[in-house]
Design a protein around this motif. Structure first.
Motif, PDB file in Angstrom:
ATOM      1  N   ILE A  70       0.839  -1.209   0.000  1.00  0.00           N
ATOM      2  CA  ILE A  70       0.000   0.000   0.000  1.00  0.00           C
ATOM      3  C   ILE A  70       0.870   1.254   0.000  1.00  0.00           C
ATOM      4  O   ILE A  70       0.594   2.216  -0.722  1.00  0.00           O
ATOM      5  CB  ILE A  70      -0.946  -0.008   1.214  1.00  0.00           C
ATOM      6  N   LEU A  71       1.932   1.242   0.789  1.00  0.00           N
ATOM      7  CA  LEU A  71       2.839   2.390   0.834  1.00  0.00           C
ATOM      8  C   LEU A  71       3.504   2.622  -0.523  1.00  0.00           C
ATOM      9  O   LEU A  71       3.607   3.767  -0.990  1.00  0.00           O
ATOM     10  CB  LEU A  71       3.910   2.176   1.909  1.00  0.00           C
ATOM     11  N   ILE A  72       3.949   1.547  -1.154  1.00  0.00           N
ATOM     12  CA  ILE A  72       4.595   1.673  -2.462  1.00  0.00           C
ATOM     13  C   ILE A  72       3.605   2.183  -3.507  1.00  0.00           C
ATOM     14  O   ILE A  72       3.923   3.068  -4.314  1.00  0.00           O
ATOM     15  CB  ILE A  72       5.192   0.320  -2.898  1.00  0.00           C
ATOM     16  N   ALA A  73       2.390   1.633  -3.495  1.00  0.00           N
ATOM     17  CA  ALA A  73       1.361   2.064  -4.450  1.00  0.00           C
ATOM     18  C   ALA A  73       1.027   3.541  -4.246  1.00  0.00           C
ATOM     19  O   ALA A  73       0.891   4.299  -5.224  1.00  0.00           O
ATOM     20  CB  ALA A  73       0.111   1.210  -4.295  1.00  0.00           C
ATOM     21  N   SER A  74       0.913   3.976  -3.005  1.00  0.00           N
ATOM     22  CA  SER A  74       0.606   5.380  -2.709  1.00  0.00           C
ATOM     23  C   SER A  74       1.740   6.292  -3.153  1.00  0.00           C
ATOM     24  O   SER A  74       1.491   7.396  -3.661  1.00  0.00           O
ATOM     25  CB  SER A  74       0.354   5.560  -1.207  1.00  0.00           C
ATOM     26  N   TYR A  75       2.953   5.838  -2.971  1.00  0.00           N
ATOM     27  CA  TYR A  75       4.120   6.612  -3.410  1.00  0.00           C
ATOM     28  C   TYR A  75       4.124   6.777  -4.934  1.00  0.00           C
ATOM     29  O   TYR A  75       4.415   7.863  -5.457  1.00  0.00           O
ATOM     30  CB  TYR A  75       5.394   5.918  -2.945  1.00  0.00           C
ATOM     31  N   MET A  76       3.771   5.718  -5.642  1.00  0.00           N
ATOM     32  CA  MET A  76       3.732   5.781  -7.103  1.00  0.00           C
ATOM     33  C   MET A  76       2.607   6.700  -7.585  1.00  0.00           C
ATOM     34  O   MET A  76       2.766   7.441  -8.558  1.00  0.00           O
ATOM     35  CB  MET A  76       3.569   4.375  -7.680  1.00  0.00           C
ATOM     36  N   ILE A  77       1.471   6.665  -6.911  1.00  0.00           N
ATOM     37  CA  ILE A  77       0.369   7.579  -7.254  1.00  0.00           C
ATOM     38  C   ILE A  77       0.816   9.017  -7.049  1.00  0.00           C
ATOM     39  O   ILE A  77       0.588   9.886  -7.893  1.00  0.00           O
ATOM     40  CB  ILE A  77      -0.870   7.275  -6.395  1.00  0.00           C
ATOM     41  N   LYS A  78       1.453   9.276  -5.921  1.00  0.00           N
ATOM     42  CA  LYS A  78       1.912  10.626  -5.600  1.00  0.00           C
ATOM     43  C   LYS A  78       2.845  11.180  -6.666  1.00  0.00           C
ATOM     44  O   LYS A  78       2.751  12.353  -7.055  1.00  0.00           O
ATOM     45  CB  LYS A  78       2.629  10.597  -4.241  1.00  0.00           C
ATOM     46  N   ASN A  79       3.724  10.338  -7.176  1.00  0.00           N
ATOM     47  CA  ASN A  79       4.693  10.795  -8.168  1.00  0.00           C
ATOM     48  C   ASN A  79       4.083  11.078  -9.534  1.00  0.00           C
ATOM     49  O   ASN A  79       4.686  11.767 -10.355  1.00  0.00           O
ATOM     50  CB  ASN A  79       5.809   9.747  -8.329  1.00  0.00           C
ATOM     51  N   ILE A 129      -5.113  -3.814  -4.653  1.00  0.00           N
ATOM     52  CA  ILE A 129      -4.214  -2.668  -4.522  1.00  0.00           C
ATOM     53  C   ILE A 129      -3.703  -2.215  -5.883  1.00  0.00           C
ATOM     54  O   ILE A 129      -3.713  -1.022  -6.203  1.00  0.00           O
ATOM     55  CB  ILE A 129      -3.034  -3.010  -3.589  1.00  0.00           C
ATOM     56  N   GLY A 130      -3.258  -3.171  -6.698  1.00  0.00           N
ATOM     57  CA  GLY A 130      -2.699  -2.821  -8.000  1.00  0.00           C
ATOM     58  C   GLY A 130      -3.704  -2.156  -8.920  1.00  0.00           C
ATOM     59  O   GLY A 130      -3.418  -1.120  -9.541  1.00  0.00           O
ATOM     60  N   ASN A 131      -4.892  -2.727  -9.011  1.00  0.00           N
ATOM     61  CA  ASN A 131      -5.918  -2.149  -9.884  1.00  0.00           C
ATOM     62  C   ASN A 131      -6.441  -0.828  -9.339  1.00  0.00           C
ATOM     63  O   ASN A 131      -6.712   0.100 -10.111  1.00  0.00           O
ATOM     64  CB  ASN A 131      -7.069  -3.143 -10.065  1.00  0.00           C
ATOM     65  N   SER A 132      -6.568  -0.728  -8.023  1.00  0.00           N
ATOM     66  CA  SER A 132      -7.015   0.529  -7.421  1.00  0.00           C
ATOM     67  C   SER A 132      -5.975   1.621  -7.630  1.00  0.00           C
ATOM     68  O   SER A 132      -6.330   2.783  -7.863  1.00  0.00           O
ATOM     69  CB  SER A 132      -7.277   0.337  -5.926  1.00  0.00           C
ATOM     70  N   MET A 133      -4.705   1.274  -7.554  1.00  0.00           N
ATOM     71  CA  MET A 133      -3.641   2.243  -7.792  1.00  0.00           C
ATOM     72  C   MET A 133      -3.767   2.848  -9.193  1.00  0.00           C
ATOM     73  O   MET A 133      -3.698   4.073  -9.362  1.00  0.00           O
ATOM     74  CB  MET A 133      -2.274   1.571  -7.645  1.00  0.00           C
ATOM     75  N   ASN A 134      -3.973   2.000 -10.193  1.00  0.00           N
ATOM     76  CA  ASN A 134      -4.122   2.496 -11.562  1.00  0.00           C
ATOM     77  C   ASN A 134      -5.351   3.392 -11.698  1.00  0.00           C
ATOM     78  O   ASN A 134      -5.298   4.450 -12.341  1.00  0.00           O
ATOM     79  CB  ASN A 134      -4.236   1.314 -12.533  1.00  0.00           C
ATOM     80  N   THR A 137      -4.837   6.828  -9.994  1.00  0.00           N
ATOM     81  CA  THR A 137      -3.960   7.677 -10.800  1.00  0.00           C
ATOM     82  C   THR A 137      -4.712   8.273 -11.982  1.00  0.00           C
ATOM     83  O   THR A 137      -4.642   9.485 -12.239  1.00  0.00           O
ATOM     84  CB  THR A 137      -2.754   6.869 -11.313  1.00  0.00           C
ATOM     85  N   LEU A 138      -5.450   7.432 -12.700  1.00  0.00           N
ATOM     86  CA  LEU A 138      -6.237   7.921 -13.836  1.00  0.00           C
ATOM     87  C   LEU A 138      -7.273   8.944 -13.391  1.00  0.00           C
ATOM     88  O   LEU A 138      -7.491   9.968 -14.051  1.00  0.00           O
ATOM     89  CB  LEU A 138      -6.929   6.746 -14.535  1.00  0.00           C
ATOM     90  N   CYS A 139      -7.916   8.675 -12.273  1.00  0.00           N
ATOM     91  CA  CYS A 139      -8.970   9.547 -11.763  1.00  0.00           C
ATOM     92  C   CYS A 139      -8.419  10.916 -11.380  1.00  0.00           C
ATOM     93  O   CYS A 139      -8.993  11.944 -11.763  1.00  0.00           O
ATOM     94  CB  CYS A 139      -9.643   8.893 -10.562  1.00  0.00           C
ATOM     95  N   LEU A 140      -7.319  10.932 -10.641  1.00  0.00           N
ATOM     96  CA  LEU A 140      -6.756  12.209 -10.195  1.00  0.00           C
ATOM     97  C   LEU A 140      -6.210  13.017 -11.362  1.00  0.00           C
ATOM     98  O   LEU A 140      -6.328  14.253 -11.389  1.00  0.00           O
ATOM     99  CB  LEU A 140      -5.668  11.966  -9.150  1.00  0.00           C
ATOM    100  N   ALA A 178     -14.442   8.023 -15.873  1.00  0.00           N
ATOM    101  CA  ALA A 178     -13.355   7.817 -16.844  1.00  0.00           C
ATOM    102  C   ALA A 178     -12.331   6.809 -16.327  1.00  0.00           C
ATOM    103  O   ALA A 178     -11.829   5.973 -17.082  1.00  0.00           O
ATOM    104  CB  ALA A 178     -12.672   9.153 -17.143  1.00  0.00           C
ATOM    105  N   ALA A 179     -12.027   6.879 -15.031  1.00  0.00           N
ATOM    106  CA  ALA A 179     -11.030   5.977 -14.444  1.00  0.00           C
ATOM    107  C   ALA A 179     -11.508   4.539 -14.404  1.00  0.00           C
ATOM    108  O   ALA A 179     -10.701   3.600 -14.444  1.00  0.00           O
ATOM    109  CB  ALA A 179     -10.672   6.443 -13.036  1.00  0.00           C
ATOM    110  N   LEU A 180     -12.824   4.345 -14.340  1.00  0.00           N
ATOM    111  CA  LEU A 180     -13.373   2.993 -14.246  1.00  0.00           C
ATOM    112  C   LEU A 180     -13.588   2.332 -15.604  1.00  0.00           C
ATOM    113  O   LEU A 180     -13.889   1.134 -15.657  1.00  0.00           O
ATOM    114  CB  LEU A 180     -14.705   3.018 -13.494  1.00  0.00           C
ATOM    115  N   ILE A 181     -13.439   3.094 -16.679  1.00  0.00           N
ATOM    116  CA  ILE A 181     -13.688   2.521 -18.012  1.00  0.00           C
ATOM    117  C   ILE A 181     -12.835   1.277 -18.295  1.00  0.00           C
ATOM    118  O   ILE A 181     -13.372   0.257 -18.742  1.00  0.00           O
ATOM    119  CB  ILE A 181     -13.478   3.590 -19.104  1.00  0.00           C
ATOM    120  N   PRO A 182     -11.505   1.298 -18.042  1.00  0.00           N
ATOM    121  CA  PRO A 182     -10.710   0.081 -18.309  1.00  0.00           C
ATOM    122  C   PRO A 182     -11.196  -1.137 -17.539  1.00  0.00           C
ATOM    123  O   PRO A 182     -11.302  -2.227 -18.105  1.00  0.00           O
ATOM    124  CB  PRO A 182      -9.291   0.490 -17.872  1.00  0.00           C
ATOM    125  N   GLN A 183     -11.518  -0.953 -16.253  1.00  0.00           N
ATOM    126  CA  GLN A 183     -11.969  -2.086 -15.449  1.00  0.00           C
ATOM    127  C   GLN A 183     -13.361  -2.535 -15.865  1.00  0.00           C
ATOM    128  O   GLN A 183     -13.663  -3.737 -15.866  1.00  0.00           O
ATOM    129  CB  GLN A 183     -11.961  -1.704 -13.959  1.00  0.00           C
TER     130      GLN A 183
END
Length: 246
Positions: A70-79, A129-134, A137-140, A178-183
């Motif tokens: 979760i920490l790694i995923a959040s860090y990647m979103i932040k960047n 976690i992985g799919n939510s991270m993507n 990111t798309l949503c923000l 828009a973020a949910l379209i891929p899923q």
């Protein structure tokens, strides 16, 4: 070791083929393809060793690994989001991913779908976690871009007496959709256009196809609800910060 080499070395043909095609078409991706493929190999090997150790250590280290993910995923979103106050994105993402993972795990365990064992918890929660991270990111990214390109609309809502939440809600709604379209597309076409990874893995291991299908649909539903919940929570935690960049 011999078994590993007998699998990886022949499979490297796919990488070589991709590099040759990229070179012939002058795409300029040869180096990047090689780097990402080697990076994936190293990361998955490390993950395999870590998971093998954790399987023998118990649930405490299982949950510790999930928290690190979760920490790694959040860090990647932040960047990925270009604002100055990135710490709020990190904290909001951490909370939404932790909350979504916890809810998903509780449903899986108390419904009796899976057992409370590392070999079930780690891959399933990892998918959430992985799919939510993507999706986050798309949503923000969509939310920030929409606010910048349609700031007159936002100001118009505020001028007409709307509060911050009311003015931002249409933008949040469009960003989440828009973020949910891929899923949504993956869920809609599963079994018709492609066979998803979890089901493939179970079939390759000799599992009953019907049982594999049951587990896969649980996973698809879990991921879809997880991505929706996590993007929604993150948006409502940080939308006021985004208003400062309009």
């Amino acid at each position: 070791m011999i078994s590993f080499l007998s699998t990886i070395v022949p499979a490297f043909i796919f990488v070589i083929m991709s590099i040759i095609i990229a070179y012939k078409e002058e795409l300029g991706l040869e180096k990047k393809i090689l780097i990402v493929c080697i990076s994936a190999l190293i990361q998955l090997l490390i993950l395999g060793f870590i998971i093998n150790i954790i399987f023998n250590l118990g649930l405490f280290f299982t949950f510790l690994m999930i928290f690190v993910m979760i920490l790694i995923a959040s860090y990647m979103i932040k960047n990925e989001i270009n604002i100055n106050e990135r710490s709020i994105i990190f904290l909001s993402s951490c909370f939404s991913l932790l909350f979504t993972s916890t809810i998903s795990l509780l449903i899986l365990i108390y419904s009796g779908i899976v057992e409370l064992k590392p070999q079930y918890i780690i891959p399933l929660v990892g998918m959430v976690i992985g799919n939510s991270m993507n999706s986050i990111t798309l949503c923000l990214e969509r939310l920030l871009n929409d606010l910048k390109s349609n700031k007159d609309i936002l100001w118009g809502y505020l001028a007409l007496g709307a509060n911050d939440y009311q003015a931002m809600k249409p933008f949040i709604r469009n960003a989440i959709k828009a973020a949910l379209i891929p899923q949504m597309n993956r869920t809609k076409t599963v079994g018709l256009i492609f066979i998803p990874g979890a089901m493939v893995g179970m079939l390759l291991s000799g599992a009953d196809p019907i049982r594999a299908a049951e587990i896969q649909i649980v996973i698809m539903w879990m991921i879809l609800s997880g991505t929706l919940l996590s993007t929604l929570i993150t948006c409502y935690l940080i939308y006021k910060k985004f208003m400062k960049y309009v």
